[in-house]
Design a protein around this motif. Structure first.
Motif, mmCIF file in Angstrom:
data_model
loop_
_atom_site.group_PDB
_atom_site.id
_atom_site.type_symbol
_atom_site.label_atom_id
_atom_site.label_comp_id
_atom_site.label_asym_id
_atom_site.label_seq_id
_atom_site.Cartn_x
_atom_site.Cartn_y
_atom_site.Cartn_z
ATOM 1 N N LYS A 298 0.805 -1.225 0.000
ATOM 2 C CA LYS A 298 0.000 0.000 0.000
ATOM 3 C C LYS A 298 0.836 1.272 0.000
ATOM 4 N N ASN A 299 2.083 1.200 0.471
ATOM 5 C CA ASN A 299 2.951 2.380 0.495
ATOM 6 C C ASN A 299 3.999 2.363 -0.621
ATOM 7 N N ASP A 300 3.809 1.466 -1.587
ATOM 8 C CA ASP A 300 4.711 1.359 -2.744
ATOM 9 C C ASP A 300 3.865 1.514 -4.004
ATOM 10 N N PRO A 301 3.646 2.755 -4.483
ATOM 11 C CA PRO A 301 2.727 2.993 -5.593
ATOM 12 C C PRO A 301 3.042 2.194 -6.856
ATOM 13 N N ASP A 302 4.325 2.083 -7.203
ATOM 14 C CA ASP A 302 4.673 1.366 -8.432
ATOM 15 C C ASP A 302 4.328 -0.118 -8.323
ATOM 16 N N ALA A 303 4.687 -0.723 -7.197
ATOM 17 C CA ALA A 303 4.392 -2.138 -6.996
ATOM 18 C C ALA A 303 2.881 -2.368 -6.910
ATOM 19 N N LEU A 304 2.185 -1.463 -6.232
ATOM 20 C CA LEU A 304 0.737 -1.620 -6.099
ATOM 21 C C LEU A 304 0.044 -1.416 -7.440
ATOM 22 N N ALA A 305 0.583 -0.536 -8.275
ATOM 23 C CA ALA A 305 0.013 -0.338 -9.610
ATOM 24 C C ALA A 305 0.117 -1.623 -10.431
ATOM 25 N N ARG A 306 1.258 -2.303 -10.316
ATOM 26 C CA ARG A 306 1.418 -3.583 -11.031
ATOM 27 C C ARG A 306 0.455 -4.624 -10.468
ATOM 28 N N ALA A 307 0.340 -4.656 -9.146
ATOM 29 C CA ALA A 307 -0.584 -5.601 -8.512
ATOM 30 C C ALA A 307 -2.026 -5.284 -8.893
ATOM 31 N N ASN A 308 -2.336 -4.002 -9.029
ATOM 32 C CA ASN A 308 -3.673 -3.580 -9.420
ATOM 33 C C ASN A 308 -4.028 -4.119 -10.799
ATOM 34 N N ARG A 309 -3.068 -4.052 -11.717
ATOM 35 C CA ARG A 309 -3.319 -4.584 -13.061
ATOM 36 C C ARG A 309 -3.569 -6.079 -13.019
ATOM 37 N N ARG A 310 -2.797 -6.808 -12.188
ATOM 38 C CA ARG A 310 -3.004 -8.257 -12.067
ATOM 39 C C ARG A 310 -4.380 -8.563 -11.482
ATOM 40 N N PHE A 311 -4.788 -7.773 -10.495
ATOM 41 C CA PHE A 311 -6.084 -7.969 -9.850
ATOM 42 C C PHE A 311 -7.222 -7.796 -10.860
ATOM 43 N N HIS A 312 -7.158 -6.721 -11.603
ATOM 44 C CA HIS A 312 -8.216 -6.475 -12.589
ATOM 45 C C HIS A 312 -8.220 -7.543 -13.675
ATOM 46 N N LYS A 313 -7.032 -7.964 -14.098
ATOM 47 C CA LYS A 313 -6.958 -9.010 -15.113
ATOM 48 C C LYS A 313 -7.605 -10.295 -14.605
ATOM 49 N N GLN A 314 -7.412 -10.606 -13.342
ATOM 50 C CA GLN A 314 -8.016 -11.808 -12.768
ATOM 51 C C GLN A 314 -9.538 -11.727 -12.806
ATOM 52 N N ILE A 315 -10.090 -10.558 -12.549
ATOM 53 C CA ILE A 315 -11.540 -10.383 -12.646
ATOM 54 C C ILE A 315 -11.996 -10.548 -14.089
ATOM 55 N N HIS A 316 -11.238 -9.994 -15.019
ATOM 56 C CA HIS A 316 -11.592 -10.154 -16.438
ATOM 57 C C HIS A 316 -11.685 -11.633 -16.788
ATOM 58 N N LEU A 317 -10.673 -12.393 -16.389
ATOM 59 C CA LEU A 317 -10.643 -13.821 -16.704
ATOM 60 C C LEU A 317 -11.788 -14.564 -16.027
ATOM 61 N N ALA A 318 -12.134 -14.128 -14.800
ATOM 62 C CA ALA A 318 -13.204 -14.792 -14.063
ATOM 63 C C ALA A 318 -14.572 -14.525 -14.667
ATOM 64 N N SER A 319 -14.651 -13.552 -15.595
ATOM 65 C CA SER A 319 -15.918 -13.309 -16.280
ATOM 66 C C SER A 319 -16.260 -14.453 -17.232
#
Length: 217
Positions: free
Chosen positions: A117-138
């Motif tokens: 949460k205090n590492d914006p670059d790392a969290l941004a990458r994790a955010n993309r993975r999270f959203h991609k997982q939702i896309h796939l789960a559709s």
């Protein structure tokens, strides 16, 4: 983007990854010979990759040079409208079709991302993975394809909204509401939670852009 010998077929993917990770930022000039040296390939696959990226509007012409494209205010607003609609649909479908294993993966991501949460670059990458997982789960391949195009265009925004103060914690809380709605099989709530998440990200980005304009005056 690291200097290393790379199969020619990967030139497009590597340049795209470099844009997505902001190694190359909007306005940066891409030179065919320099890219070929960096990737360790001949100029032909690099030329083909650049032509493909230009066709996809990720690169634009500045005279004879190709530069990474940027989005103006109107284009950014249009992109967020489309993103919110498609992402919401993905969450709605995920609530209907996600397997228990896919829900478990989303929850694992939530737990792991707390440390970022205090590492914006790392969290941004994790955010993309999270959203991609939702896309796939559709479980809808055509929706996934369209969302891939949307997220490529998101790379043309110079910064991530997660970099704003406090946005990391808010992002994770919003992710939590999305996952719980999906886990409950509540498509309407999942759709609403993800749309709200995208809306908050857009508001944050608008505030960041407004602050830049004010600082420049």
């Amino acid at each position: 983007m690291q200097d290393r010998a790379t199969p020619q077929k990967d030139a497009y993917a590597l340049i795209l990854e470099a844009i997505d990770s902001h190694f190359y930022k909007p306005g940066d000039r891409l030179v065919e010979s320099e890219l070929a040296d960096r990737l360790g390939v001949s100029r032909t696959p690099v030329r083909e990759a650049l032509q493909r990226l230009e066709t996809q509007s990720l690169l634009t012409r500045d005279g004879r040079s190709l530069i990474v494209a940027s989005l103006d205010h109107t284009q950014m607003a249009e992109l967020y409208v489309v993103r919110g609609t498609l992402e919401g649909l993905a969450a709605r479908l995920a609530a209907r079709h996600a397997t228990p294993e896919e829900v478990a993966v989303l929850r694992d991501m939530l737990r792991a991302d707390q440390a970022l949460k205090n590492d914006p670059d790392a969290l941004a990458r994790a955010n993309r993975r999270f959203h991609k997982q939702i896309h796939l789960a559709s479980h809808n391949r055509f929706l996934v394809q369209q969302l891939d195009l949307v997220h490529r265009s998101m790379a043309l925004l110079a910064t991530t909204s997660i970099a704003a103060e406090g946005r990391g914690s808010d992002t994770l809380q919003e992710h939590g509401r999305i996952v719980e709605a999906i886990a409950a099989g509540d498509g309407e709530a999942a759709d609403a939670a993800l749309r709200a998440h995208i809306s908050e990200a857009f508001v944050t980005r608008l505030r960041l852009d407004a602050a830049k304009v004010e600082a420049a005056d």
